[in-house]
Design an enzyme around this catalytic site. Sequence first.
Site, short mmCIF file in Angstrom:
data_model
loop_
_atom_site.label_atom_id
_atom_site.label_comp_id
_atom_site.label_asym_id
_atom_site.label_seq_id
_atom_site.Cartn_x
_atom_site.Cartn_y
_atom_site.Cartn_z
N LEU A 154 31.49 36.35 35.73
CA LEU A 154 32.69 36.82 35.06
C LEU A 154 33.88 36.92 36.02
O LEU A 154 33.76 37.44 37.13
CB LEU A 154 32.45 38.19 34.42
CG LEU A 154 31.44 38.24 33.27
CD1 LEU A 154 31.23 39.68 32.83
CD2 LEU A 154 31.90 37.38 32.09
N CYS A 155 35.02 36.44 35.56
CA CYS A 155 36.23 36.48 36.36
C CYS A 155 36.59 37.90 36.81
O CYS A 155 37.01 38.11 37.94
CB CYS A 155 37.38 35.87 35.57
SG CYS A 155 39.00 35.97 36.36
N PHE A 156 36.42 38.87 35.92
CA PHE A 156 36.86 40.23 36.23
C PHE A 156 35.90 40.97 37.16
O PHE A 156 36.14 42.13 37.49
CB PHE A 156 37.11 41.01 34.93
CG PHE A 156 38.47 40.74 34.36
CD1 PHE A 156 39.54 41.59 34.61
CD2 PHE A 156 38.71 39.60 33.61
CE1 PHE A 156 40.80 41.33 34.11
CE2 PHE A 156 39.97 39.32 33.10
CZ PHE A 156 41.01 40.19 33.36
N ALA A 183 34.34 33.10 34.18
CA ALA A 183 34.41 33.24 32.73
C ALA A 183 35.13 34.53 32.33
O ALA A 183 34.99 35.55 32.99
CB ALA A 183 33.00 33.22 32.14
N ARG A 217 35.24 39.21 40.00
CA ARG A 217 35.69 38.56 41.23
C ARG A 217 36.98 39.21 41.69
O ARG A 217 37.66 39.88 40.92
CB ARG A 217 35.93 37.06 40.99
CG ARG A 217 34.71 36.32 40.47
CD ARG A 217 35.00 34.85 40.29
NE ARG A 217 33.85 34.12 39.75
CZ ARG A 217 33.79 32.80 39.64
NH1 ARG A 217 34.81 32.05 40.06
NH2 ARG A 217 32.72 32.22 39.13
#
Length: 214
Positions: free
Chosen positions: A106-108, A45, A110
């Site tokens: 959350l994508c950030f 996300a 990863r």
Amino acid sequence: MPTLRFYRWEQPTLSLGYFQKYEDRWQHEASREATCVRRASGGGAIMHDRELTYSFVAPVKDSRSDEYTRWFDLFHETLIEVLASWRISAHLSGTPQPGSHDDPFLCFQRRHEVDVIVKDFKICGSAQRRHQAAILQHGSVLLHQSAAAPELPGLVDLTGQKITEDQLIEAWSEALKNKFARSYVDIPLTKEELSSAQAIEIEKFQANGWTHKR
């Protein structure tokens, strides 16, 4: 015709990756009041708030070709060059984390080998959606920390450099033009394109069946 677009968001919006479960959004307390949408590409996300988003669409002969994976490098390497002009040290992650069911929401939070890192924090990531004869690549650059995702610092928070969205758009656009050896033509959307975009927005991306599909 290849099309590059930069855009911003009117309000804090949580964008779920294509394969994420809608119910998982409630595990992230800070973004509970934010509007939630689902994008067509995978990954974690993204909180679209105090950041800059780009999209690049181009027709291709064979979208299955691995050569288009190079687009990630082209966009991220030019961003690194632009940041260097502000004396900001950035680099590609180079150390991917294997995907699993335990990936951060959350994508950030990863990591993939092509992500852009500043002071050990991810500040830019991108994803692709490939169709038979065209590829969409889009990504985000975190500029400031968002109250809806306080665990993620942006460029300004990490470096103290006051970089505006317009400054970044201008510098990055020029770097990409040089990298691709192409020029830009500013073309407004036609009535047909606007009508098609509005129909897709209403029939797909605003529909609960799309957002809640998982």
